[in-house]
Design an enzyme around this catalytic site. Structure first.
Site, PDB file in Angstrom:
ATOM      1  N   GLU A  75       0.824  -1.207   0.000  1.00  0.00           N
ATOM      2  CA  GLU A  75       0.000   0.000   0.000  1.00  0.00           C
ATOM      3  C   GLU A  75       0.858   1.257   0.000  1.00  0.00           C
ATOM      4  O   GLU A  75       0.565   2.227  -0.716  1.00  0.00           O
ATOM      5  CB  GLU A  75      -0.944   0.007   1.202  1.00  0.00           C
ATOM      6  CG  GLU A  75      -2.098  -0.971   1.113  1.00  0.00           C
ATOM      7  CD  GLU A  75      -1.711  -2.412   1.394  1.00  0.00           C
ATOM      8  OE1 GLU A  75      -2.518  -3.315   1.104  1.00  0.00           O
ATOM      9  OE2 GLU A  75      -0.584  -2.632   1.893  1.00  0.00           O
ATOM     10  N   HIS A 144     -10.245  -6.142   8.656  1.00  0.00           N
ATOM     11  CA  HIS A 144     -10.993  -5.880   7.435  1.00  0.00           C
ATOM     12  C   HIS A 144     -12.182  -4.947   7.658  1.00  0.00           C
ATOM     13  O   HIS A 144     -12.716  -4.393   6.692  1.00  0.00           O
ATOM     14  CB  HIS A 144     -11.511  -7.185   6.835  1.00  0.00           C
ATOM     15  CG  HIS A 144     -10.454  -8.086   6.292  1.00  0.00           C
ATOM     16  ND1 HIS A 144      -9.483  -8.651   7.084  1.00  0.00           N
ATOM     17  CD2 HIS A 144     -10.213  -8.520   5.029  1.00  0.00           C
ATOM     18  CE1 HIS A 144      -8.698  -9.410   6.339  1.00  0.00           C
ATOM     19  NE2 HIS A 144      -9.113  -9.345   5.088  1.00  0.00           N
TER      20      HIS A 144
END
Length: 340
Positions: A75, A144
């Site tokens: 990321e 998540h």
């Protein structure tokens, strides 16, 4: 669930079948990729696989692997690469698979993405969008399901947007892509394949920084966004049985907040309930309360109530529903401000 009033007013020449929120996002991305060759997508599995939720399904096949780019699992790396792209005339749209995966890229966002215009004294801007599914309610594993939008509303230089339905999703996404500065676009994955609404085929946009009054009432102002909107609308509908009517406001943009729509409603009703699934401490709800204190304190008839997630890590599976705000908790908060 009520949808944007813009949808009621707008009568486009053509409509496609009603879309889910995830389909509307895919449609918005396709519109913008087709319009501008400098617009591109990048992220983990966005290309061949079409994204973990299929938000980018079919786009690499249509626009090619140079426009829809599968990246390594980094990321920080691909958000940093997008900064360079944006500074050199491209319009990158970055997908973070889940908001909880954004933490490695936070350094890039806080030190580069949000500071480009200031650092260059206005000589450069950074037109990039970071898309991220967020929130609990779909039985995801640990990390998540985080709802940490408040981390980014504290960073001047990036707008934070969160739609609650398909019509808003397409219009806000197009506006975010066209914005000359960075936008974090939060997508409530709990609503991805929920209610379908009519979405115009053609390009349209909704102004960033503007909330939407979904329903008008006289007794209580209820403020929420994203996945909490169906919870709020269910609660408000049930409160009508007690002759309690509410202004229901979908804020849609969390930074900058729409101070006008908040203050106008509060000054009318005098009572406020704020609903968000993020943790209570440090949540965006606290900033909304500050706005109300600054603009509308003397109009209040009761202390402001918050219905939020709890100050614990998002629990797994069997306890997830106990963490999330419910329509029963919202109804109790509405009744509390009425009875004060």
């Amino acid at each position: 669930m009520a949808i944007s009033k813009e949808l009621e007013k707008q009568k486009p020449k053509t409509r496609r079948d009603s879309l889910t929120l995830i389909q509307a996002i895919n449609d918005g991305l396709r519109v913008m990729l087709a319009e501008d060759a400098n617009t591109l997508l990048l992220g983990e599995d966005v290309g061949k696989n079409g994204g973990v939720f299929r938000a980018t399904d079919g786009l690499q096949e249509e626009f090619g692997s140079n426009r829809v780019i599968d990246t390594p699992l980094s990321e920080a790396g691909f958000v940093g690469a997008a900064v360079g792209m944006g500074l050199n005339g491209l319009r990158p749209i970055v997908e973070i698979q889940f908001l909880g995966f954004i933490y490695p890229a936070y350094e890039q966002i806080a030190t580069h993405v949000t500071r480009t215009r200031t650092r260059t004294m206005g000589h450069y801007n950074l037109p990039m969008v970071i898309r991220a599914p967020y929130g609990a309610g779909v039985r995801s594993p640990e990390i998540h399901s985080d709802s940490v939008e408040a981390l980014f509303t504290h960073l001047p230089g990036i707008k934070v947007v969160c739609p609650s339905n398909a019509y808003d999703a397409k219009g806000l996404l197009i506006a975010a892509i066209e914005d000359p500065d960075p936008v974090l676009f939060l997508e409530p994955m709990r609503l991805y394949r929920g209610e379908r609404v009519d979405v115009p085929d053609e390009k349209y946009s909704l102004e960033l920084g503007k909330g939407n009054l979904l329903e008008e009432g006289s007794d209580v102002t209820v403020l929420a966004w994203g996945a909490m909107m169906p919870v709020v609308t269910t609660a408000v509908e049930q409160m009508k049985e007690k002759d309690i009517s509410c202004d229901v406001i979908d804020l849609r943009t969390l930074y900058p907040l729409d101070k006008d729509i908040i203050s106008e409603s509060v000054q009318k009703t005098g009572r406020v309930v704020i609903v968000h699934e993020a943790h209570e401490t440090g949540g965006v709800g606290g900033e909304i309360i500050s706005i109300i204190n600054d603009t509308s304190f003397l109009y209040l008839k009761a202390p402001i109530e918050r219905v939020t997630g709890f100050d614990v890590p998002i629990p797994l599976f069997s306890l997830e529903n106990d963490y999330l705000p419910t329509d029963e908790r919202v109804k109790a908060a509405i009744q509390k401000v009425i009875d004060f």
